[in-house]
Design a protein around this motif. Sequence first.
Motif, PDB file in Angstrom:
ATOM      1  N   MET A 247       9.189 104.102  39.389  1.00  0.00           N
ATOM      2  CA  MET A 247      10.441 104.673  38.959  1.00  0.00           C
ATOM      3  C   MET A 247      11.052 106.288  39.927  1.00  0.00           C
ATOM      4  SD  MET A 247      12.468 106.855  35.905  1.00  0.00           S
ATOM      5  CE  MET A 247      12.002 105.588  34.715  1.00  0.00           C
ATOM      6  N   THR A 248      11.890 106.190  40.794  1.00  0.00           N
ATOM      7  CA  THR A 248      12.342 107.603  42.006  1.00  0.00           C
ATOM      8  C   THR A 248      13.839 107.822  40.876  1.00  0.00           C
ATOM      9  OG1 THR A 248      13.780 105.626  42.843  1.00  0.00           O
ATOM     10  CG2 THR A 248      11.606 106.069  43.459  1.00  0.00           C
ATOM     11  N   THR A 249      14.302 109.002  41.354  1.00  0.00           N
ATOM     12  CA  THR A 249      15.276 109.878  41.315  1.00  0.00           C
ATOM     13  C   THR A 249      15.311 110.329  42.788  1.00  0.00           C
ATOM     14  OG1 THR A 249      14.286 111.942  40.827  1.00  0.00           O
ATOM     15  CG2 THR A 249      14.951 110.177  39.208  1.00  0.00           C
ATOM     16  N   ASP A 250      17.070 111.260  42.381  1.00  0.00           N
ATOM     17  CA  ASP A 250      17.799 110.924  43.876  1.00  0.00           C
ATOM     18  C   ASP A 250      17.072 112.473  44.707  1.00  0.00           C
ATOM     19  OD1 ASP A 250      20.340 110.172  43.575  1.00  0.00           O
ATOM     20  OD2 ASP A 250      20.650 111.352  42.075  1.00  0.00           O
ATOM     21  N   GLN A 251      16.629 112.595  45.943  1.00  0.00           N
ATOM     22  CA  GLN A 251      16.779 113.179  46.788  1.00  0.00           C
ATOM     23  C   GLN A 251      18.001 113.702  47.669  1.00  0.00           C
ATOM     24  OE1 GLN A 251      13.506 111.161  49.199  1.00  0.00           O
ATOM     25  NE2 GLN A 251      12.116 112.422  47.837  1.00  0.00           N
ATOM     26  N   MET A 268      16.680 105.864  46.710  1.00  0.00           N
ATOM     27  CA  MET A 268      16.437 105.667  45.451  1.00  0.00           C
ATOM     28  C   MET A 268      15.790 104.026  45.511  1.00  0.00           C
ATOM     29  SD  MET A 268      18.179 107.549  42.337  1.00  0.00           S
ATOM     30  CE  MET A 268      19.460 106.357  41.958  1.00  0.00           C
ATOM     31  N   SER A 269      16.816 103.156  45.710  1.00  0.00           N
ATOM     32  CA  SER A 269      15.837 101.877  45.640  1.00  0.00           C
ATOM     33  C   SER A 269      15.219 101.823  47.021  1.00  0.00           C
ATOM     34  CB  SER A 269      17.283 100.182  45.793  1.00  0.00           C
ATOM     35  OG  SER A 269      18.248 101.169  44.518  1.00  0.00           O
ATOM     36  N   VAL A 270      15.621 102.114  48.118  1.00  0.00           N
ATOM     37  CA  VAL A 270      14.663 102.125  48.777  1.00  0.00           C
ATOM     38  C   VAL A 270      13.052 102.679  48.662  1.00  0.00           C
ATOM     39  CG1 VAL A 270      13.628 102.400  51.019  1.00  0.00           C
ATOM     40  CG2 VAL A 270      16.232 101.896  51.346  1.00  0.00           C
ATOM     41  N   ARG A 271      13.556 103.706  48.374  1.00  0.00           N
ATOM     42  CA  ARG A 271      11.609 104.125  47.962  1.00  0.00           C
ATOM     43  C   ARG A 271      10.651 103.749  46.888  1.00  0.00           C
ATOM     44  NH1 ARG A 271      11.813 109.054  45.820  1.00  0.00           N
ATOM     45  NH2 ARG A 271      14.195 109.207  45.637  1.00  0.00           N
ATOM     46  N   ALA A 272      11.783 103.752  46.122  1.00  0.00           N
ATOM     47  CA  ALA A 272      11.106 102.321  44.357  1.00  0.00           C
ATOM     48  C   ALA A 272      10.339 101.235  44.861  1.00  0.00           C
ATOM     49  CB  ALA A 272      11.990 101.866  43.761  1.00  0.00           C
ATOM     50  N   ALA A 273      11.135 100.538  46.357  1.00  0.00           N
ATOM     51  CA  ALA A 273      10.713  99.275  46.314  1.00  0.00           C
ATOM     52  C   ALA A 273       9.592  99.433  47.356  1.00  0.00           C
ATOM     53  CB  ALA A 273      11.546  98.161  46.976  1.00  0.00           C
ATOM     54  N   ARG A 274       9.416 100.277  48.291  1.00  0.00           N
ATOM     55  CA  ARG A 274       8.467 100.480  49.066  1.00  0.00           C
ATOM     56  C   ARG A 274       6.730 100.782  48.528  1.00  0.00           C
ATOM     57  NH1 ARG A 274      10.981 104.332  53.840  1.00  0.00           N
ATOM     58  NH2 ARG A 274      12.123 102.172  54.895  1.00  0.00           N
ATOM     59  N   LEU A 380      18.940  99.999  38.372  1.00  0.00           N
ATOM     60  CA  LEU A 380      19.962 101.108  39.246  1.00  0.00           C
ATOM     61  C   LEU A 380      20.572 101.885  37.460  1.00  0.00           C
ATOM     62  CD1 LEU A 380      20.162 102.738  41.801  1.00  0.00           C
ATOM     63  CD2 LEU A 380      22.018 101.624  41.976  1.00  0.00           C
ATOM     64  N   GLY A 381      20.684 103.108  37.584  1.00  0.00           N
ATOM     65  CA  GLY A 381      21.119 103.881  37.169  1.00  0.00           C
ATOM     66  C   GLY A 381      21.805 105.116  37.770  1.00  0.00           C
ATOM     67  N   LEU A 382      23.126 105.765  37.842  1.00  0.00           N
ATOM     68  CA  LEU A 382      23.941 106.264  39.281  1.00  0.00           C
ATOM     69  C   LEU A 382      23.405 107.734  37.766  1.00  0.00           C
ATOM     70  CD1 LEU A 382      26.344 105.079  40.380  1.00  0.00           C
ATOM     71  CD2 LEU A 382      24.799 105.007  41.343  1.00  0.00           C
ATOM     72  N   GLY A 383      22.727 108.715  38.327  1.00  0.00           N
ATOM     73  CA  GLY A 383      23.001 110.015  38.441  1.00  0.00           C
ATOM     74  C   GLY A 383      21.110 110.913  38.253  1.00  0.00           C
ATOM     75  N   GLY A 384      20.047 110.197  38.923  1.00  0.00           N
ATOM     76  CA  GLY A 384      20.393 108.663  38.638  1.00  0.00           C
ATOM     77  C   GLY A 384      18.653 108.163  38.527  1.00  0.00           C
ATOM     78  N   ALA A 385      18.223 107.035  38.656  1.00  0.00           N
ATOM     79  CA  ALA A 385      17.353 106.955  37.877  1.00  0.00           C
ATOM     80  C   ALA A 385      17.081 105.439  38.785  1.00  0.00           C
ATOM     81  CB  ALA A 385      16.554 106.761  37.037  1.00  0.00           C
ATOM     82  N   CYS A 386      16.262 104.488  39.561  1.00  0.00           N
ATOM     83  CA  CYS A 386      15.754 103.718  40.086  1.00  0.00           C
ATOM     84  C   CYS A 386      14.324 102.859  39.270  1.00  0.00           C
ATOM     85  CB  CYS A 386      16.178 103.470  41.266  1.00  0.00           C
ATOM     86  SG  CYS A 386      15.894 101.295  41.764  1.00  0.00           S
ATOM     87  N   VAL A 387      14.494 101.938  38.664  1.00  0.00           N
ATOM     88  CA  VAL A 387      12.943 101.590  38.624  1.00  0.00           C
ATOM     89  C   VAL A 387      12.620  99.774  39.277  1.00  0.00           C
ATOM     90  CG1 VAL A 387      11.127 100.290  36.432  1.00  0.00           C
ATOM     91  CG2 VAL A 387      13.471 102.612  36.397  1.00  0.00           C
ATOM     92  N   VAL A 388      11.994  99.937  39.732  1.00  0.00           N
ATOM     93  CA  VAL A 388      11.510  98.131  40.920  1.00  0.00           C
ATOM     94  C   VAL A 388      10.194  97.760  40.211  1.00  0.00           C
ATOM     95  CG1 VAL A 388      10.827  97.259  42.579  1.00  0.00           C
ATOM     96  CG2 VAL A 388      12.959  99.167  42.662  1.00  0.00           C
ATOM     97  N   SER A 389      10.256  96.516  39.314  1.00  0.00           N
ATOM     98  CA  SER A 389       9.332  96.041  38.527  1.00  0.00           C
ATOM     99  C   SER A 389       8.485  95.409  39.410  1.00  0.00           C
ATOM    100  CB  SER A 389       8.831  96.440  37.711  1.00  0.00           C
ATOM    101  OG  SER A 389       9.746  96.973  37.293  1.00  0.00           O
ATOM    102  N   LEU A 390       7.301  94.458  39.715  1.00  0.00           N
ATOM    103  CA  LEU A 390       6.632  93.813  40.703  1.00  0.00           C
ATOM    104  C   LEU A 390       5.788  92.710  39.143  1.00  0.00           C
ATOM    105  CD1 LEU A 390       6.537  91.679  43.189  1.00  0.00           C
ATOM    106  CD2 LEU A 390       5.107  92.632  42.874  1.00  0.00           C
ATOM    107  N   TYR A 391       6.215  91.647  39.016  1.00  0.00           N
ATOM    108  CA  TYR A 391       5.584  90.620  38.179  1.00  0.00           C
ATOM    109  C   TYR A 391       5.026  90.188  38.691  1.00  0.00           C
ATOM    110  CZ  TYR A 391       8.741  92.700  35.357  1.00  0.00           C
ATOM    111  OH  TYR A 391       9.675  93.680  34.123  1.00  0.00           O
ATOM    112  N   ARG A 392       3.530  89.537  37.750  1.00  0.00           N
ATOM    113  CA  ARG A 392       3.117  88.538  39.162  1.00  0.00           C
ATOM    114  C   ARG A 392       2.382  87.770  37.643  1.00  0.00           C
ATOM    115  NH1 ARG A 392      -1.059  91.386  41.189  1.00  0.00           N
ATOM    116  NH2 ARG A 392      -0.392  91.317  43.579  1.00  0.00           N
ATOM    117  N   ARG A 393       1.737  86.112  37.875  1.00  0.00           N
ATOM    118  CA  ARG A 393       1.687  85.422  36.964  1.00  0.00           C
ATOM    119  C   ARG A 393      -0.253  85.389  36.460  1.00  0.00           C
ATOM    120  NH1 ARG A 393       2.645  81.459  33.417  1.00  0.00           N
ATOM    121  NH2 ARG A 393       0.811  79.739  32.903  1.00  0.00           N
ATOM    122  N   VAL A 394      -1.023  85.895  36.406  1.00  0.00           N
ATOM    123  CA  VAL A 394      -2.460  85.657  36.350  1.00  0.00           C
ATOM    124  C   VAL A 394      -3.307  85.320  35.690  1.00  0.00           C
ATOM    125  CG1 VAL A 394      -2.490  88.316  36.858  1.00  0.00           C
ATOM    126  CG2 VAL A 394      -2.989  87.643  35.292  1.00  0.00           C
ATOM    127  N   GLY A 395      -2.833  84.276  34.963  1.00  0.00           N
ATOM    128  CA  GLY A 395      -3.073  83.056  34.277  1.00  0.00           C
ATOM    129  C   GLY A 395      -2.258  81.448  34.148  1.00  0.00           C
TER     130      GLY A 395
END
Length: 395
Positions: A247-251, A268-274, A380-395
């Motif tokens: 999760m990132t917020t504004d800089q 915010m999206s760039v930083r969260a994804a990286r 993404l939520g302005l004001g601001g917050a960005c959450v990026v999540s990566l899901y993986r199948r493990v079984g």
Amino acid sequence: MATRARIAGVGLGEFNTPRKSRSYDVIAEEAIREALADARVDLSAIDQVYAGYVYGDSTSGQNALYRVGMPGVPVVNVNNNCATGSSALWLARQAVESGASECVLAVGFEQMRRGALDAQWADRPTPFDRFDRLAEELHGPAPGVPMAARYFGGAGQEYAQRYGTEPETFARIAVKARRHAARNRHAVFRDPVTVDDVLASPRMFGMLTRLQCCPPTCGAAAAVVCTSDFAARHGLDAPVEIAAQAMTTDQPSSFDPPDFIRLVGYDMSVRAARLVYEAAGVSPEEIPVVELHDCFTSNEILSYEALSLTPEGTAEKFVRDGDNTYGGRVVVNPSGGLLSKGHPLGATGLAQCAELVWQLRGQAGARQVDGATLALQHNLGLGGACVVSLYRRVG
């Protein structure tokens, strides 16, 4: 970190227009019951609850949960604008991975009013004062234009001017959203549209027309998050893990220098994804399916590049080559996305989670992306917050 969190169960309450929707507690109950049934656990197994919503009284999360039962566990109500649902999920994951809890429920819901989003409290500073001042500095007054359409329309206009992007390219995003939504019984807007239909709809701001804007929607979604040990002890089939999440917020760069693209959360999206790619040791080229925050067609274009699905300045080619849909490089928003599935603010992030869990389990039916073992979510939520999540199948 003791363990990676598993998604044991997901559920959706009905998505509908404000005119037709039932009350938030009823649709939230549907989502909670479906997620518990999907996980094959009882409410008594839940240690904590995170309840996300934007428009509602305090402790609305408790009111929704109590329709299912009163377990006496901590209930935390969460509000992070349009990133609320994934913020609740972020908290649930932290509780599980820290060892504080073994099994946590995240639920998001929204009972929205008809019409464009607007400030709810006229007697105090709005979080969007800074946004509005910058918008006026960049493009002058825009009386009567909804604030979100102004921000994202301005961002789309800036992108088009910078890279020479044609209006038809933005319109194609809305066409794709409807085409994907036609395969999703949960989606609110499933009737097909053409590029001409999209461009002929009433203009909102900049390059945006009405069919390029997500409409207000009511709905609910939920996820049961647990440890792998909990799943094993209870015989749960929980093959999907949260491989990484940020999760990132504004800089300061969101506002200085003045720029609509950064104003709407690009950095915010760039930083969260990286952060997510680095934590998981995964490159964007490996990801076959994505649910991203297409509140407006312009933001889908921007998000392709912010998430490194295509290099900066190449989104138009990415769209025109069909690399954003079935048969292309990555299937973006197989659910129909916010534009067509709907955007009940508090539920959106958890609805994205549900879609990707179904994809990784091979349960997405006509929307299934063949062989998907990785999936990316962007909320993404302005004001601001960005959450990026990566899901993986493990079984």
